[in-house]
Write a protein that holds these residues in place. Structure first.
Motif, PDB file in Angstrom:
ATOM      1  N   LEU A 104       0.833  -1.202   0.000  1.00 10.76           N
ATOM      2  CA  LEU A 104       0.000   0.000   0.000  1.00 10.76           C
ATOM      3  C   LEU A 104       0.869   1.253   0.000  1.00 10.76           C
ATOM      4  O   LEU A 104       0.571   2.223  -0.701  1.00 10.76           O
ATOM      5  N   THR A 105       1.953   1.239   0.751  1.00  9.56           N
ATOM      6  CA  THR A 105       2.877   2.379   0.769  1.00  9.56           C
ATOM      7  C   THR A 105       3.423   2.640  -0.626  1.00  9.56           C
ATOM      8  O   THR A 105       3.466   3.787  -1.081  1.00  9.56           O
ATOM      9  N   GLN A 106       3.839   1.582  -1.321  1.00 12.56           N
ATOM     10  CA  GLN A 106       4.365   1.734  -2.678  1.00 12.56           C
ATOM     11  C   GLN A 106       3.309   2.315  -3.611  1.00 12.56           C
ATOM     12  O   GLN A 106       3.602   3.207  -4.418  1.00 12.56           O
ATOM     13  N   VAL A 107       2.088   1.845  -3.500  1.00  7.96           N
ATOM     14  CA  VAL A 107       0.998   2.345  -4.357  1.00  7.96           C
ATOM     15  C   VAL A 107       0.713   3.816  -4.048  1.00  7.96           C
ATOM     16  O   VAL A 107       0.566   4.629  -4.962  1.00  7.96           O
ATOM     17  N   LEU A 108       0.648   4.168  -2.787  1.00  6.07           N
ATOM     18  CA  LEU A 108       0.363   5.555  -2.412  1.00  6.07           C
ATOM     19  C   LEU A 108       1.464   6.513  -2.867  1.00  6.07           C
ATOM     20  O   LEU A 108       1.197   7.683  -3.129  1.00  6.07           O
ATOM     21  N   ARG A 109       2.683   6.008  -2.975  1.00  3.41           N
ATOM     22  CA  ARG A 109       3.806   6.836  -3.442  1.00  3.41           C
ATOM     23  C   ARG A 109       3.942   6.809  -4.956  1.00  3.41           C
ATOM     24  O   ARG A 109       4.822   7.455  -5.512  1.00  3.41           O
ATOM     25  N   GLY A 110       3.094   6.021  -5.640  1.00  2.00           N
ATOM     26  CA  GLY A 110       3.144   5.946  -7.095  1.00  2.00           C
ATOM     27  C   GLY A 110       4.295   5.110  -7.617  1.00  2.00           C
ATOM     28  O   GLY A 110       4.720   5.280  -8.755  1.00  2.00           O
ATOM     29  N   SER A 136       6.757  -3.963  -5.707  1.00  2.00           N
ATOM     30  CA  SER A 136       7.764  -5.014  -5.642  1.00  2.00           C
ATOM     31  C   SER A 136       7.845  -5.492  -4.205  1.00  2.00           C
ATOM     32  O   SER A 136       7.607  -4.722  -3.270  1.00  2.00           O
ATOM     33  N   TYR A 137       8.174  -6.767  -4.032  1.00  2.00           N
ATOM     34  CA  TYR A 137       8.270  -7.287  -2.674  1.00  2.00           C
ATOM     35  C   TYR A 137       9.470  -6.659  -1.992  1.00  2.00           C
ATOM     36  O   TYR A 137      10.577  -6.637  -2.523  1.00  2.00           O
ATOM     37  N   THR A 184      -7.266  -4.723   3.636  1.00  2.00           N
ATOM     38  CA  THR A 184      -6.482  -4.988   2.433  1.00  2.00           C
ATOM     39  C   THR A 184      -6.840  -6.345   1.843  1.00  2.00           C
ATOM     40  O   THR A 184      -7.565  -7.122   2.456  1.00  2.00           O
ATOM     41  N   HIS A 185      -6.307  -6.599   0.675  1.00  2.00           N
ATOM     42  CA  HIS A 185      -6.473  -7.902   0.002  1.00  2.00           C
ATOM     43  C   HIS A 185      -7.943  -8.257  -0.243  1.00  2.00           C
ATOM     44  O   HIS A 185      -8.317  -9.421  -0.218  1.00  2.00           O
ATOM     45  N   ILE A 186      -8.750  -7.252  -0.537  1.00  7.41           N
ATOM     46  CA  ILE A 186     -10.189  -7.494  -0.718  1.00  7.41           C
ATOM     47  C   ILE A 186     -10.495  -8.279  -1.987  1.00  7.41           C
ATOM     48  O   ILE A 186     -11.595  -8.810  -2.128  1.00  7.41           O
ATOM     49  N   ALA A 209      -7.563  -2.833  -2.562  1.00  4.38           N
ATOM     50  CA  ALA A 209      -6.826  -3.894  -3.241  1.00  4.38           C
ATOM     51  C   ALA A 209      -5.665  -3.174  -3.923  1.00  4.38           C
ATOM     52  O   ALA A 209      -5.838  -2.573  -4.975  1.00  4.38           O
ATOM     53  N   SER A 210      -4.521  -3.184  -3.291  1.00  3.46           N
ATOM     54  CA  SER A 210      -3.390  -2.378  -3.764  1.00  3.46           C
ATOM     55  C   SER A 210      -2.957  -2.728  -5.177  1.00  3.46           C
ATOM     56  O   SER A 210      -2.640  -1.844  -5.972  1.00  3.46           O
ATOM     57  N   LYS A 211      -2.935  -3.999  -5.522  1.00  2.00           N
ATOM     58  CA  LYS A 211      -2.439  -4.405  -6.844  1.00  2.00           C
ATOM     59  C   LYS A 211      -3.345  -3.938  -7.974  1.00  2.00           C
ATOM     60  O   LYS A 211      -2.880  -3.540  -9.025  1.00  2.00           O
TER      61      LYS A 211
END
Length: 142
Positions: A17-23, A27-28, A97-99, A125-127
């Motif tokens: 979620l952090t990665q998505v929010l930062r654009g 990646s793991y 998360t993971h909905i 759903a972050s992905k």
């Protein structure tokens, strides 16, 4: 955007979620320590899962405007006890998360977050990005 600290067990989706929010590209990246980045604070799940390390989360919450408690919709239990949000003098929101995963039960995860004291709960759903825009809008407005 308000500064948000994310708390939850390992693999609850905090770093993604952090990665998505930062654009960023997803990646793991196992979070080994508390990471500050502009308006986001990402915490290791072990801090929420270990009593002695949990105290550090309370201290780091003072660095944020909003505390985000995360529970995966695939979880079988909640780490967060009832009425825990009264322990923090910041706004606390819930993030399910993971909905979008098989076997997800987002309504159950939301009930656990509300029982913990979260008045506002977001489903993401972050992905796929589902629900992320609503969270970003909320963080920008409050």
């Amino acid at each position: 955007m308000k500064k948000l600290i994310l708390m939850g067990r390992s693999e609850s989706g905090k770093t993604t979620l952090t990665q998505v929010l930062r654009g960023e590209k997803i990646s793991y990246d196992k979070t080994q320590y508390i990471k500050f980045n502009n308006c986001l604070i990402d915490t290791p799940g072990e801090y929420a899962q270990t009593q002695h390390l949990g105290r550090a989360l309370a201290l780091y919450s003072y660095e944020a405007d909003i505390v985000g408690l995360l529970i995966s919709a695939t979880e079988e239990y909640s780490l967060f006890p009832p009425c825990i949000t009264c322990m923090v003098n910041r706004e606390v929101i819930g993030i399910v998360t993971h909905i979008d995963l098989d076997g997800a039960k987002p309504e159950r995860a939301e009930r656990w977050l509300r029982l913990s004291g979260c008045k506002r709960v977001f489903h993401v759903a972050s992905k796929s990005g589902e629900g992320v825009d609503e969270l970003v809008k909320y963080l920008s407005e409050c």
